[in-house]
Design a protein around this motif. Structure first.
Motif, PDB file in Angstrom:
ATOM      1  N   THR A 860       0.792  -1.230   0.000  1.00  0.00           N
ATOM      2  CA  THR A 860       0.000   0.000   0.000  1.00  0.00           C
ATOM      3  C   THR A 860       0.832   1.292   0.000  1.00  0.00           C
ATOM      4  O   THR A 860       0.500   2.216  -0.752  1.00  0.00           O
ATOM      5  CB  THR A 860      -1.006  -0.014   1.170  1.00  0.00           C
ATOM      6  N   PRO A 861       1.895   1.424   0.840  1.00  0.00           N
ATOM      7  CA  PRO A 861       2.661   2.685   0.794  1.00  0.00           C
ATOM      8  C   PRO A 861       3.122   3.007  -0.625  1.00  0.00           C
ATOM      9  O   PRO A 861       3.051   4.169  -1.050  1.00  0.00           O
ATOM     10  CB  PRO A 861       3.848   2.407   1.727  1.00  0.00           C
ATOM     11  N   GLN A 862       3.528   1.991  -1.357  1.00  0.00           N
ATOM     12  CA  GLN A 862       3.953   2.183  -2.745  1.00  0.00           C
ATOM     13  C   GLN A 862       2.810   2.787  -3.564  1.00  0.00           C
ATOM     14  O   GLN A 862       3.001   3.738  -4.320  1.00  0.00           O
ATOM     15  CB  GLN A 862       4.264   0.815  -3.343  1.00  0.00           C
ATOM     16  N   GLN A 863       1.646   2.218  -3.356  1.00  0.00           N
ATOM     17  CA  GLN A 863       0.476   2.689  -4.101  1.00  0.00           C
ATOM     18  C   GLN A 863       0.134   4.116  -3.740  1.00  0.00           C
ATOM     19  O   GLN A 863      -0.267   4.906  -4.585  1.00  0.00           O
ATOM     20  CB  GLN A 863      -0.721   1.801  -3.806  1.00  0.00           C
ATOM     21  N   LEU A 864       0.306   4.456  -2.448  1.00  0.00           N
ATOM     22  CA  LEU A 864      -0.001   5.820  -2.009  1.00  0.00           C
ATOM     23  C   LEU A 864       0.946   6.814  -2.665  1.00  0.00           C
ATOM     24  O   LEU A 864       0.539   7.903  -3.085  1.00  0.00           O
ATOM     25  CB  LEU A 864       0.096   5.915  -0.482  1.00  0.00           C
ATOM     26  N   ARG A 865       2.208   6.395  -2.785  1.00  0.00           N
ATOM     27  CA  ARG A 865       3.191   7.276  -3.439  1.00  0.00           C
ATOM     28  C   ARG A 865       2.789   7.480  -4.912  1.00  0.00           C
ATOM     29  O   ARG A 865       2.798   8.602  -5.427  1.00  0.00           O
ATOM     30  CB  ARG A 865       4.590   6.668  -3.333  1.00  0.00           C
ATOM     31  N   ALA A 866       2.405   6.399  -5.525  1.00  0.00           N
ATOM     32  CA  ALA A 866       2.010   6.498  -6.937  1.00  0.00           C
ATOM     33  C   ALA A 866       0.788   7.405  -7.087  1.00  0.00           C
ATOM     34  O   ALA A 866       0.681   8.198  -8.016  1.00  0.00           O
ATOM     35  CB  ALA A 866       1.709   5.111  -7.479  1.00  0.00           C
ATOM     36  N   ALA A 868      -0.029   9.911  -5.077  1.00  0.00           N
ATOM     37  CA  ALA A 868       0.379  11.303  -4.882  1.00  0.00           C
ATOM     38  C   ALA A 868       1.000  11.838  -6.175  1.00  0.00           C
ATOM     39  O   ALA A 868       0.726  12.975  -6.593  1.00  0.00           O
ATOM     40  CB  ALA A 868       1.373  11.395  -3.724  1.00  0.00           C
ATOM     41  N   GLN A 869       1.810  11.018  -6.782  1.00  0.00           N
ATOM     42  CA  GLN A 869       2.468  11.422  -8.031  1.00  0.00           C
ATOM     43  C   GLN A 869       1.434  11.701  -9.139  1.00  0.00           C
ATOM     44  O   GLN A 869       1.493  12.720  -9.822  1.00  0.00           O
ATOM     45  CB  GLN A 869       3.380  10.282  -8.489  1.00  0.00           C
ATOM     46  N   GLN A 871      -1.560  12.502  -8.750  1.00  0.00           N
ATOM     47  CA  GLN A 871      -2.319  13.704  -8.403  1.00  0.00           C
ATOM     48  C   GLN A 871      -1.530  14.945  -8.814  1.00  0.00           C
ATOM     49  O   GLN A 871      -2.102  15.890  -9.360  1.00  0.00           O
ATOM     50  CB  GLN A 871      -2.614  13.671  -6.898  1.00  0.00           C
ATOM     51  N   GLU A 925      -4.299   8.948   3.257  1.00  0.00           N
ATOM     52  CA  GLU A 925      -3.017   8.712   3.928  1.00  0.00           C
ATOM     53  C   GLU A 925      -3.240   8.459   5.414  1.00  0.00           C
ATOM     54  O   GLU A 925      -2.731   7.488   5.995  1.00  0.00           O
ATOM     55  CB  GLU A 925      -2.144   9.956   3.719  1.00  0.00           C
ATOM     56  N   GLN A 929      -2.760   5.066   7.712  1.00  0.00           N
ATOM     57  CA  GLN A 929      -1.924   4.940   8.918  1.00  0.00           C
ATOM     58  C   GLN A 929      -2.709   4.257  10.027  1.00  0.00           C
ATOM     59  O   GLN A 929      -2.194   3.361  10.712  1.00  0.00           O
ATOM     60  CB  GLN A 929      -1.430   6.324   9.381  1.00  0.00           C
TER      61      GLN A 929
END
Ligand code: ADP
Length: 943
Positions: A860-866, A868-869, A871, A925, A929
């Motif tokens: 999931t953190p990877q997906q969240l970074r993707a 954000a990018q 966006q 996000e 958490q």
């Protein structure tokens, strides 16, 4: 004489002028002529009288003295007057004294020697001398002397000169009258031209106006009535022009109004369409949204019922389950209805085993009927075809509806489903379906409106039995969509009778593919003592190149057993009903009882329609009874179709239907696929959590699972490996499920395999994952996410033979609605979802859960970074796909709030609105958490 109505104005005026002047002149002329004649006549008489007086005076002496010579001399003076033709002097006694005759041959009449008339009075009269045209005037005048009559003068004057004069005068006056006439006519002509020109001008102007043209004012200088008429006409023209102008104005205004209204209507129509689309979308979404928790409720209830419960708890839970199922039916009804209303519902055209479908339906309803102690009977006319082409799913839906109602509204007695043939020709067959019950029945008044939407027979029924009143409306639409008719009749004794008729196409057997049955593995034995090689049966088997032998009744068993012992068993036995010393049915029973012939399919051929009823057939292990003369398609279906329930014939499953692309969704052909170890399933899914869940389910069913992260990988994998089935997620990166399916189907075609590999769509999106669009893309079936192991098992079982323990457990249950994740909140995580995962693997549930949760936390953190990018780059498509992925992964591990936010983000991305995406991402996000903390805590506890 004059056709005044037809002649023109100018002619009329000419005639008037001619008549009036002509007649005036004629009258004047006649008056003048008669006056002239009279006056000239008078004049002539007077002149003759005076001349006679003069002659008388001059003759007094000759008369007194009877002097003849003197008398002759006196008369001779008359020669000066050429009018006098004759003259004579008579004595007082009437004796001729002297006479005078004009020297002319015309005067030939001899003189009278005696006076012919009374001589003492003046006598004047006309005489008509011989050979004379004109009369002459004769006058006798007495000559008096001193009052004494002394003699008489006779004068005879010719009137020719008078008439000549008269004629001259009259001719002159006639010419004058004619001239006067001509002059009058000329003047009248001028006058007429003057009038007719003005009138012609008026006429042509009026004509122009009447023909809708425009005309200029008529100019004139007249002061007479015509002038007034022209002025009035001009006034009228002005008024017409003014009205035309006003009219044009109104028309323009109207046109403007119409275009404005049209625009408004267009907008309203677009808005209505958009609203209707929104309604459909809303209904689809809502049904999905409602179904998700509903399936949770049902799934959990199912789990709950499997745990030890007190009697009361079990009762309550069963009620919850039943109500849940009922609610689900209503939701499905509403969705179907909205689809019908939106015109989105279409019918399929596939080939299916009709008898199997009916038996399956009977199978589904039998337990319900049994629980109410109602007898359920399926009565099929013997000439019902085995396979037809049409839409089995819609047909099933209609029969389910009618049967469901019959069960609902019947408390005791019997429910009968009867199917009969209404007509048959080369290509098609008409079937009539009847569902009769002995329930509460329907009043005549209610029967009239029962097929309207939301219509129920009466309120109290509704309260007692529930329902939406949509079932029959949907059934009607479906039947009509299939080109049929539906109705309700009054049951003769009690209850109701619903019927519908539909025409189905007969199954086509492609002559181009005669080898489809002939793969050397299927062998048939014909048991008929009277069989001739030209009979239909051997001819058909020959055509399909199917290996067969024929034998008599007495040797049938031995032949079969021998073949079995030789290792080349027969797979199907075609038994003639009419056999010497026994019957086909009895022989079938004997063969059925033989354990070694367990896998032999028995088909009974009879010319008598009612040779054996369904029960007898079942008891004797007869899979099908065919009525002779047999239908080619029926025989083909019997040979190629897969086993009926309780009639296993695994080898036959290899017989592919002739038109393989028509393999139905529901056809249970798959269930007879020979079970073999290591069935391979390709799971194409990008979400790691979903991959873990689905893999666990598939593995728990004893299947070999391979994975592909996107459509492209799936395609490559299918190209290089042999799979029995593909589970295809619709939304995937690189290449989505639709495109991948298309590519796989193309690949199959290139390889000459036809439509072979079953591909089942799995999708969480009710809107896009519509069954129809999946089918259109070339997929065979559809499963909505999240699904239970049971739902997955049911869907798979339609296509492949699951290893026995699994297929058993799947088949034992009535197909429920697809249960989805269930709510049971525990902090930010629904514990029920985790239980659900754990339950997937009874032996290693904890390990599975741990594996899945760790994958989720790692991924999931990877997906969240993707996210954000995406966006930042305003890449809506990437944002949507990523949010969709995270949504389904989070829902699987019970992170419901996070899943909800992801869904919101997905929708925002779909609408390309990025304004509120940033705060939503922050929320996501945060939610992750807190989910992570909760999940880590759970993992720790589990450890
Ligand atoms: P629902 O069953 O959901 O109310 P339907 O459209 O299927 O909706 O049926 C409409 C109504 O028709 C039912 O409410 C019931 O009053 C009547 N009805 C339908 N089938 C039967 C039947 N077999 N016997 C008596 N009444 C029936």
């Amino acid at each position: 004489m004059f056709q005044t109505e037809r002649s023109g104005l100018s002619q009329k005026l000419t005639r008037i002028a001619l008549l009036s002047t002509g007649s005036a002149m004629l009258l004047a002329f006649l008056a003048f002529a008669s006056m002239s004649i009279l006056s000239r006549n008078d004049e002539e008489r007077q002149q003759l009288t005076s001349l006679a007086g003069v002659i008388g005076n001059n003759s007094e002496l000759p008369l007194l003295y009877a002097d003849e010579t003197q008398a002759r001399n006196t008369l001779a003076a008359l020669a000066a007057d050429n009018r006098i033709r004759r003259a004579a002097l008579y004595t007082g006694k009437g004796q001729l004294l002297a006479h005078y005759l004009r020297a002319a041959p015309a005067v030939s009449t001899p003189m009278d020697s005696q006076i012919p008339a009374a001589s003492d009075t003046l006598q004047l009269h006309m005489v008509y001398p011989d050979a004379q045209l004109l009369p002459a005037l004769q006058l006798y005048l007495p000559v008096l002397r001193d009052g004494q009559h002394i003699g008489t003068v006779m004068l005879e004057a010719s009137l020719s000169r008078m008439w000549l004069d008269l004629l001259r005068t009259l001719a002159a006056s006639a010419i004058a009258a004619l001239l006067a006439c001509i002059l009058a006519l000329l003047m009248a002509a001028r006058l007429r031209n003057n009038l007719t020109e003005a009138v012609a001008g008026l006429i042509s102007a009026a004509r122009q106006v009447s023909q809708g043209g425009h005309t200029a004012m008529i100019r004139h200088q007249r002061k007479d009535e015509l002038g007034t008429l022209i002025d009035s006409f001009n006034d009228m023209l002005a008024q017409v022009a003014a009205r035309d102008g006003a009219l044009q104005q109104y028309r323009d205004q109207l046109e403007r109004q119409v275009s404005v209204r049209t625009e408004q209507l267009e907008k309203a129509k677009n808005a209505a369409e958009a609203a209707s689309q929104a309604k459909s979308a809303f209904l689809a979404t809502m049904s999905h949204e409602i179904r998700t928790p509903m399936n949770g409720v049902l799934g959990m209830t199912e789990l709950l019922l499997a745990t030890p419960l007190s009697e009361q708890q079990r009762h309550y839970t069963s009620m919850v389950q039943r109500s849940g199922e009922h609610l689900l039916v209503i939701i499905n009804d509403i969705l179907d209805f909205s689809k019908i209303e939106a015109g989105k519902l279409t019918v399929e055209y596939i080939q299916f085993n009709f008898r199997l479908l009916l038996e399956e339906i009977e199978h589904v309803f039998a337990p319900q009927a049994q629980s109410k102690h109602i007898r359920l009977e399926l009565v099929l006319a013997p000439n019902i075809p085995i396979a037809v082409c049409g839409d089995p799913n819609r047909l099933r839906q209609v029969i389910y509806n009618l049967l469901g109602n019959a069960v609902k509204f019947t408390d005791s007695g019997q429910i009968t489903i009867a199917v009969s043939v209404t007509g048959e020709d080369e290509q098609s067959i008409g079937l009539r379906f009847e569902v009769r019950d002995t329930g509460i029945g329907i009043s005549a008044e209610a029967r009239a409106r029962i097929f309207d939407s939301f219509s129920q027979a009466d309120g109290s029924t509704t309260r007692k039995h529930g329902g939406t009143g949509l079932g029959l409306a949907i059934s009607k639409q479906l039947v009509e969509l299939m080109g049929g008719r539906i109705g309700v009749d009054h049951a003769l004794a009690q209850g109701s009778l619903f019927w519908f008729t539909v025409n189905f196409d007969k199954r086509r057997i492609d002559a181009d593919q005669p080898t489809s049955l002939a793969n050397g593995e299927c062998r048939a034995l014909i048991v008929d003592d009277k069989l001739a090689s030209h009979d239909l049966l051997p001819r058909l088997l020959n055509r399909w190149q199917l290996a067969y032998t024929s034998t008599g009744a007495s040797t049938a068993l031995a032949t079969l057993l021998q073949a079995q012992a030789d290792g080349c068993p027969y797979h199907v036995a075609l038994l003639e009903m009419d056999l010497p010393r026994t019957s086909g049915l009895a022989l079938a029973a004997a063969l059925h009882a033989e354990p070694q012939l367990e896998n032999l399919r028995l088909i009974l051929l009879s010319s008598e329609k009612h040779a054996a009823d369904a029960q007898q057939q079942r008891a004797a292990g007869v899979a099908y009874q065919l009525i002779q003369p047999i239908r080619e398609s029926d025989l083909y279906e019997c040979l190629s179709t897969t086993a009926l329930p309780n009639a296993a014939a695994p080898e036959l499953s290899r017989l592919a239907p002739p038109v393989t692309t028509l393999t139905p969704l529901s056809q249970s052909s798959s269930t007879s696929v020979r079970p073999r170890k290591g069935r391979r399933v390709l799971l194409a899914e990008d979400n790691p959590v979903n991959v873990e869940v689905a893999s666990a389910m598939l593995e728990s069913m004893g299947l070999d699972v391979s994975r592909a992260e996107n459509g492209e990988q799936a395609l490559h994998s299918v190209q290089s490996n042999a799979y029995d089935l593909v589970l295809m997620d619709c939304q995937m990166p690189v290449m989505d499920g639709f495109a991948a399916t298309g590519a796989i189907r193309r690949h199959e075609q290139q390889q000459g395999q036809g439509h072979k590999l079953p591909i089942i769509a799995i999708t969480a999106n009710a809107l896009q994952g519509d069954r129809e669009s999946c089918l259109a893309a070339g997929m065979d079936d559809y499963l909505s996410k999240p699904f239970t192991r049971q739902a997955l098992g049911h869907t798979l079982a339609r296509w492949i033979n699951l290893p026995r323990q699994n297929s058993q457990s799947v088949d034992d249950t009535t197909p429920p609605a697809t249960p989805e994740s269930a709510p049971a909140p525990a902090g930010s995580i629904q514990r029920a979802a985790l239980e659900h995962i754990r339950a997937l693997n009874p032996q290693h549930g904890d390990a599975l859960l741990e594996k899945i949760l760790q994958t989720y936390l790692r991924d999931t953190p990877q997906q969240l970074r993707a996210l954000a990018q995406a966006q930042l780059q305003q890449d809506h498509e990437a944002l949507r796909t990523l949010a969709h992925r995270l949504k389904s992964g989070s829902a699987n591990v019970g992170a419901v709030e996070l899943a909800a936010s992801c869904k919101q983000l997905e929708q925002l991305a779909r609408q390309q609105s990025s304004a509120s995406a940033a705060p939503l991402l922050a929320t996501i996000e945060r939610q992750f958490q807190s989910a992570r903390q909760a999940l880590e805590a759970i993992l720790e506890k589990e450890a």
